[in-house]
Design an enzyme around this catalytic site. Structure first.
Site, PDB file in Angstrom:
ATOM      1  CG  HIS A   1      -1.139  -4.317   2.043  1.00 48.11           C
ATOM      2  ND1 HIS A   1      -0.576  -3.111   1.691  1.00 48.11           N
ATOM      3  CD2 HIS A   1      -2.477  -4.126   1.998  1.00 48.11           C
ATOM      4  CE1 HIS A   1      -1.540  -2.235   1.426  1.00 48.11           C
ATOM      5  NE2 HIS A   1      -2.697  -2.829   1.611  1.00 48.11           N
TER       6      HIS A   1
ATOM      7  NE  ARG B   1       0.460   4.419   1.177  1.00 47.50           N
ATOM      8  CZ  ARG B   1       0.076   4.591  -0.091  1.00 47.50           C
ATOM      9  NH1 ARG B   1      -0.355   3.566  -0.801  1.00 47.50           N
ATOM     10  NH2 ARG B   1       0.124   5.785  -0.641  1.00 47.50           N
TER      11      ARG B   1
ATOM     12  CG  ASP C   1      -5.660  -1.286   1.907  1.00 44.10           C
ATOM     13  OD1 ASP C   1      -5.334  -2.350   1.326  1.00 44.10           O
ATOM     14  OD2 ASP C   1      -4.841  -0.388   2.188  1.00 44.10           O
TER      15      ASP C   1
ATOM     16  CG  HIS D   1       3.930  -3.785   6.827  1.00 44.33           C
ATOM     17  ND1 HIS D   1       3.999  -2.893   5.777  1.00 44.33           N
ATOM     18  CD2 HIS D   1       4.470  -3.164   7.901  1.00 44.33           C
ATOM     19  CE1 HIS D   1       4.577  -1.785   6.204  1.00 44.33           C
ATOM     20  NE2 HIS D   1       4.868  -1.919   7.482  1.00 44.33           N
TER      21      HIS D   1
ATOM     22  CE1 TYR E   1       7.236  -2.176   0.487  1.00 43.40           C
ATOM     23  CE2 TYR E   1       7.046   0.171   0.943  1.00 43.40           C
ATOM     24  CZ  TYR E   1       6.605  -0.973   0.298  1.00 43.40           C
ATOM     25  OH  TYR E   1       5.527  -0.901  -0.553  1.00 43.40           O
TER      26      TYR E   1
ATOM     27  CE  LYS F   1       5.861  -6.283   2.799  1.00 47.59           C
ATOM     28  NZ  LYS F   1       4.475  -5.838   2.920  1.00 47.59           N
TER      29      LYS F   1
END
Length: 181
Positions: free
Chosen positions: A61, A58, A166, A117, A130, A70
């Site tokens: 972002h 992932r 992504d 991230h 998170y 975060k």
């Protein structure tokens, strides 16, 4: 807890104290006054959780204005967690740093505003929790490619499972132009 400053200014690795006995363990995962004393002064307003299977990647972002700090931890499993400095005026702009987070050591990664991230799952399944400093707003959500050659993150997996979003994310060169960097 022990808080270590990492090589990119603002990134911190938090190592909480774990109390173990024959029943299991106890760990304090967040206490505002202690985190503030350690230099983590973000005000967290939302908690998120994702569950992903082995090989899932992932990222990378980030959120535009106001941005999003975060505090990331893993409740089950293990991840390879990456932060990329996208602060145009930073001397480490475009550099990345990675840590492994798992449910055994309970370490946490603090990522301030101004970083992208991403993570990939190293265990069969991972639950990633998170805290974020601003409410999710899809209008401020953005990403650049996880495999961008200009950033060259050394992901520890060969053929990650990525979302269409992504896979179709902009290049880091496009982000650089957008930021005027």
């Amino acid at each position: 807890m022990i808080v270590e400053d990492l090589s990119l200014a603002g990134l911190k690795l938090v190592k909480p104290r774990i109390f173990k006995d024959d029943r299991g363990f106890f760990v304090e995962t967040y206490r505002e006054d202690r985190y503030r004393e350690a230099g983590i002064d973000a005000r967290f307003v939302q908690d998120n959780q994702s569950r992903s299977r082995r090989g899932t990647l992932r990222g990378l972002h980030f959120q535009t204005a106001p941005g999003q700090a975060k505090l990331i931890r893993v409740a089950s499993g293990e991840i390879f967690d990456v932060a990329v400095d996208i602060r145009p005026d930073s001397p480490t702009f475009g550099r990345w740093e990675a840590v492994r987070l798992d449910a055994q050591e309970h370490h946490q990664l603090y990522i301030p505003v101004g970083f992208a991230h991403g993570f990939c799952v190293m265990s069969e399944v991972a639950d990633v929790l998170y805290k974020v400093s601003s409410i999710y707003d899809p209008k401020t959500e953005s990403a650049f490619r996880w495999d961008d050659a200009d950033i060259a993150v050394r992901w520890p997996i060969e053929e990650p499972i990525v979302s269409r979003r992504d896979a179709d994310a902009m290049s880091f060169a496009d982000l650089r132009r957008r930021l005027g960097a």
